[in-house]
Write a protein that holds these residues in place. Structure first.
Motif, PDB file in Angstrom:
ATOM      1  N   GLY A  10     -50.025 -50.680  -8.627  1.00 51.77           N
ATOM      2  CA  GLY A  10     -48.803 -51.154  -9.272  1.00 51.77           C
ATOM      3  C   GLY A  10     -48.297 -50.173 -10.318  1.00 51.77           C
ATOM      4  O   GLY A  10     -47.096 -49.918 -10.417  1.00 51.77           O
ATOM      5  N   ALA A  11     -49.226 -49.619 -11.113  1.00 51.81           N
ATOM      6  CA  ALA A  11     -48.821 -48.654 -12.132  1.00 51.81           C
ATOM      7  C   ALA A  11     -48.256 -47.395 -11.485  1.00 51.81           C
ATOM      8  O   ALA A  11     -47.255 -46.830 -11.951  1.00 51.81           O
ATOM      9  CB  ALA A  11     -50.017 -48.313 -13.020  1.00 51.81           C
ATOM     10  N   LEU A  12     -48.877 -46.934 -10.407  1.00 50.60           N
ATOM     11  CA  LEU A  12     -48.395 -45.749  -9.713  1.00 50.60           C
ATOM     12  C   LEU A  12     -47.016 -45.998  -9.117  1.00 50.60           C
ATOM     13  O   LEU A  12     -46.114 -45.158  -9.236  1.00 50.60           O
ATOM     14  CB  LEU A  12     -49.386 -45.360  -8.611  1.00 50.60           C
ATOM     15  N   LEU A  13     -46.804 -47.156  -8.527  1.00 48.66           N
ATOM     16  CA  LEU A  13     -45.514 -47.491  -7.952  1.00 48.66           C
ATOM     17  C   LEU A  13     -44.433 -47.574  -9.032  1.00 48.66           C
ATOM     18  O   LEU A  13     -43.324 -47.080  -8.846  1.00 48.66           O
ATOM     19  CB  LEU A  13     -45.616 -48.814  -7.198  1.00 48.66           C
ATOM     20  N   ALA A  14     -44.761 -48.174 -10.166  1.00 49.27           N
ATOM     21  CA  ALA A  14     -43.784 -48.278 -11.256  1.00 49.27           C
ATOM     22  C   ALA A  14     -43.421 -46.902 -11.800  1.00 49.27           C
ATOM     23  O   ALA A  14     -42.253 -46.623 -12.078  1.00 49.27           O
ATOM     24  CB  ALA A  14     -44.350 -49.157 -12.370  1.00 49.27           C
ATOM     25  N   SER A  15     -44.420 -46.012 -11.938  1.00 47.72           N
ATOM     26  CA  SER A  15     -44.112 -44.675 -12.456  1.00 47.72           C
ATOM     27  C   SER A  15     -43.269 -43.889 -11.467  1.00 47.72           C
ATOM     28  O   SER A  15     -42.359 -43.149 -11.871  1.00 47.72           O
ATOM     29  CB  SER A  15     -45.404 -43.926 -12.790  1.00 47.72           C
ATOM     30  N   LEU A  16     -43.514 -44.025 -10.180  1.00 48.82           N
ATOM     31  CA  LEU A  16     -42.690 -43.345  -9.181  1.00 48.82           C
ATOM     32  C   LEU A  16     -41.269 -43.889  -9.193  1.00 48.82           C
ATOM     33  O   LEU A  16     -40.301 -43.135  -9.036  1.00 48.82           O
ATOM     34  CB  LEU A  16     -43.305 -43.502  -7.795  1.00 48.82           C
ATOM     35  N   LEU A  17     -41.119 -45.182  -9.386  1.00 44.02           N
ATOM     36  CA  LEU A  17     -39.798 -45.784  -9.455  1.00 44.02           C
ATOM     37  C   LEU A  17     -39.025 -45.273 -10.664  1.00 44.02           C
ATOM     38  O   LEU A  17     -37.847 -44.926 -10.570  1.00 44.02           O
ATOM     39  CB  LEU A  17     -39.931 -47.308  -9.490  1.00 44.02           C
ATOM     40  N   LEU A  18     -39.683 -45.211 -11.798  1.00 41.97           N
ATOM     41  CA  LEU A  18     -39.028 -44.693 -13.009  1.00 41.97           C
ATOM     42  C   LEU A  18     -38.654 -43.224 -12.851  1.00 41.97           C
ATOM     43  O   LEU A  18     -37.587 -42.781 -13.297  1.00 41.97           O
ATOM     44  CB  LEU A  18     -39.932 -44.891 -14.223  1.00 41.97           C
TER      45      LEU A  18
END
Length: 170
Positions: A10-18
């Motif tokens: 989830g953290a990796l996905l959020a950072s990629l989205l940002l």
């Protein structure tokens, strides 16, 4: 091979989205045509508009060539496993899920569940009472035997009908 946990994913996905949002905001501004009614409004209410056209910064691809397909298409199932495994507990108890057509023909999921439950209960009651199985293998009976009198009568009948080669059945 390490597998990331759900929180890490989830953290990796959020950072990629940002990062994607930040990159999209840093892209070159696009000129937006302003209607005449808005153009006459005071300058304090309008934001500065870029004058670069989107066609100026578009890159075109070079020549693209299509490749001729291979003579033989790749068959993913051409190699069969040479090792044959016997039935185990899982393969004996496994049944494929029903297709949507089977579900609709069976009255829906609820009705199929009710029928399956009733069948399981009937099987349990049958096992407790010691009765025979509800579904049994077919047993073929022997063909009927004709007595000597019946054979003679059949022979006479076939002679009366004009049979070519009357031969008694033995």
């Amino acid at each position: 091979m390490a597998v990331a946990r759900r929180g890490t994913q989830g953290a990796l996905l959020a950072s990629l989205l940002l990062a994607g949002i930040a990159q999209a905001q840093q892209a070159a501004p696009v000129a937006v045509p302003v209607p005449a009614a808005v153009a006459d409004a005071p300058a304090a209410t309008t934001a500065p508009v870029s004058t670069t056209l989107p066609q100026d910064n578009v890159t075109t691809l070079g020549e693209v060539r299509a490749l001729k397909p291979e003579d033989e298409p790749l068959d993913l199932y051409r190699f069969k496993n040479p090792v044959k495994f016997g039935d185990n507990r899982f393969s004996r108890d496994w049944s494929e899920p029903p297709s949507p057509e089977q579900v609709s023909m069976g009255g829906g999921y609820i009705m199929m569940g009710v029928v399956k439950g009733v069948m399981a209960a009937a099987k349990g009651v049958n096992k407790l009472t010691g009765g025979p199985a509800q579904i049994q293998a077919a047993v073929a009976r022997p063909p009927p035997e004709l007595s000597a009198e019946q054979q003679q009568r059949a022979l006479r009948f076939s002679e009366e009908q004009g049979a070519a080669d009357p031969s008694p059945v033995k």
